[in-house]
Design a protein around this motif. Sequence first.
Motif, PDB file in Angstrom:
ATOM      1  N   GLU A 202     -52.818  20.904-102.984  1.00 12.95           N
ATOM      2  CA  GLU A 202     -52.855  20.748-101.652  1.00 12.95           C
ATOM      3  C   GLU A 202     -52.584  19.276-101.039  1.00 12.95           C
ATOM      4  N   TYR A 231     -57.029  22.382 -95.521  1.00 12.80           N
ATOM      5  CA  TYR A 231     -55.757  23.347 -95.953  1.00 12.80           C
ATOM      6  C   TYR A 231     -55.957  24.135 -96.984  1.00 12.80           C
ATOM      7  N   SER A 232     -57.027  23.750 -97.790  1.00  9.64           N
ATOM      8  CA  SER A 232     -57.364  24.722 -99.041  1.00  9.64           C
ATOM      9  C   SER A 232     -58.193  25.892 -98.420  1.00  9.64           C
ATOM     10  N   ASP A 235     -56.051  28.747 -97.193  1.00  9.68           N
ATOM     11  CA  ASP A 235     -55.471  29.317 -98.285  1.00  9.68           C
ATOM     12  C   ASP A 235     -55.769  30.780 -98.537  1.00  9.68           C
ATOM     13  N   ASN A 236     -55.698  31.752 -97.668  1.00 11.64           N
ATOM     14  CA  ASN A 236     -55.930  33.212 -97.724  1.00 11.64           C
ATOM     15  C   ASN A 236     -55.138  33.733 -96.674  1.00 11.64           C
ATOM     16  N   SER A 240     -53.035  32.756 -92.770  1.00 12.40           N
ATOM     17  CA  SER A 240     -51.625  32.327 -93.437  1.00 12.40           C
ATOM     18  C   SER A 240     -50.755  31.783 -92.215  1.00 12.40           C
ATOM     19  N   ARG A 243     -52.620  28.358 -91.355  1.00 16.90           N
ATOM     20  CA  ARG A 243     -52.109  27.437 -92.413  1.00 16.90           C
ATOM     21  C   ARG A 243     -51.014  26.758 -92.311  1.00 16.90           C
ATOM     22  N   TYR A 247     -50.217  23.004 -91.572  1.00 13.36           N
ATOM     23  CA  TYR A 247     -49.246  22.335 -92.440  1.00 13.36           C
ATOM     24  C   TYR A 247     -48.330  21.537 -91.815  1.00 13.36           C
TER      25      TYR A 247
END
Length: 331
Positions: A202, A231-232, A235-236, A240, A243, A247
Motif C-alpha cells: 500500500e 487505503y488498506s 481493499d475489499n 473497490s 478505493r 488512490y
Amino acid sequence: PNLQQAEAQLAQADMRDQIPLFRLFVKILSEYEKGDQSPYFPWLNAMPRRYYNGVSMTYACFDCLPPYVSRLSKKERERYKVCRDILQRASLLDDATTANKELVKFAYNAALTRSTVVGTRELRIAPMADMFNHGSAETEVGITYDGEGNCVVTTSRDVPAGCPLRISLGDGTDPSPLFAKYGFLDESSPATYCKLLHLKKEMRDLRYDYSDLLFSIDGQISPAVYDVVLYSILDNAEYSSLRQKFYQACLAGNDAEKNQYHQQFLPYTLEALQKHVDGMLRTLDELSDRARGYDLSTHPRIPLILKHNEFVRNTFLNVKANVDAMCMNYA
C-alpha cells in the motif's frame, strides 16, 4: 585486473552501488599492511575497534530489535559478508590480512562509517574531517572538495567557542537507518517510522517511502500514515470504486477530496491504528525482555539496543495516548 574482477562480482551480486565502498575497504586494508610506514598510520591507530552497527551485530542482536530496524541492520551485515567473501577470493592483499576476520570487519566499518559522498557515487575519507559527529536538528559545518581533491570544511554559521561542530550523516527524521549503518541512537530525532511493515504494498502504491510514514515523539501521526491505513481498509470488493477514487486523490495531492474519505472512515482508521500500536508495544516489551536475558560480556551491544527500543516505545506510548483519545470521541 583483480580489483576489476572483484568489482564485476559485486555488480553480478546486484551490489554495483557498493563498488565505491569496496574500493575504500581495500584501500584501508592495503594501508594497514604497511604498518607505521603508511602515512595513514596515525589515523588508523586512532580508529575505534568496537562498532555497534548492523555489520557488527549478531543474530541474537537482531532478534532483540523491532522488525524494521532489524531488517535494516541485517541488510548492512549481508552487504558486508558479500564484500568480505569477494575480497577473500580476490588476490588483492596478503592472505594473512584477508584471513584476519576482525581486521577485515574493522576496515569495512571504517570505510562505511567514516566516508562521505562526493557527487552522486564517489566516496572519500579525509582524516580529521571524518571526526565530525552527526547533527539532526541542526549542523554547523559542511564538507566539500575542490578541483584538486582537497577537502574543504566550512562553517554554515557563526559558531561560538565550545560549541560542537556537526555534519549530517543522513535523514534525521527517523533514527533507524542511522542506527543500522553507524551504530548510534539519535535521541534528538523528532520521529520514528510507524512500523507498518505489513502495508509495504500500500505504501508503494501510494508512492510513499518509509521516511513519510512517521510517528512523532509527541504522539502526532503523519498524514501519509492515515493515507496508507485507509487505503488498506478500502481493499475489499465493497469499497473497490471508493478505493480507486481515493488512490487518484492521493496521487493528485487533492487534500480536500482525501479528507472527505478520511472523515467518512476515521473510526475504522483509528481502530486499525489502535490495534497496530497496542500490538507493537507488546512486541517491544517482549524484545526488551529477551535482550535483558543476555550476558553483556558476550553481547556488548545490548544496552544500545535497549535504548533504541525504549525510544521507540516512548514514541508509541505517546501515539497511543493520542489515538486512544480520538477513539473515545467516536465511542
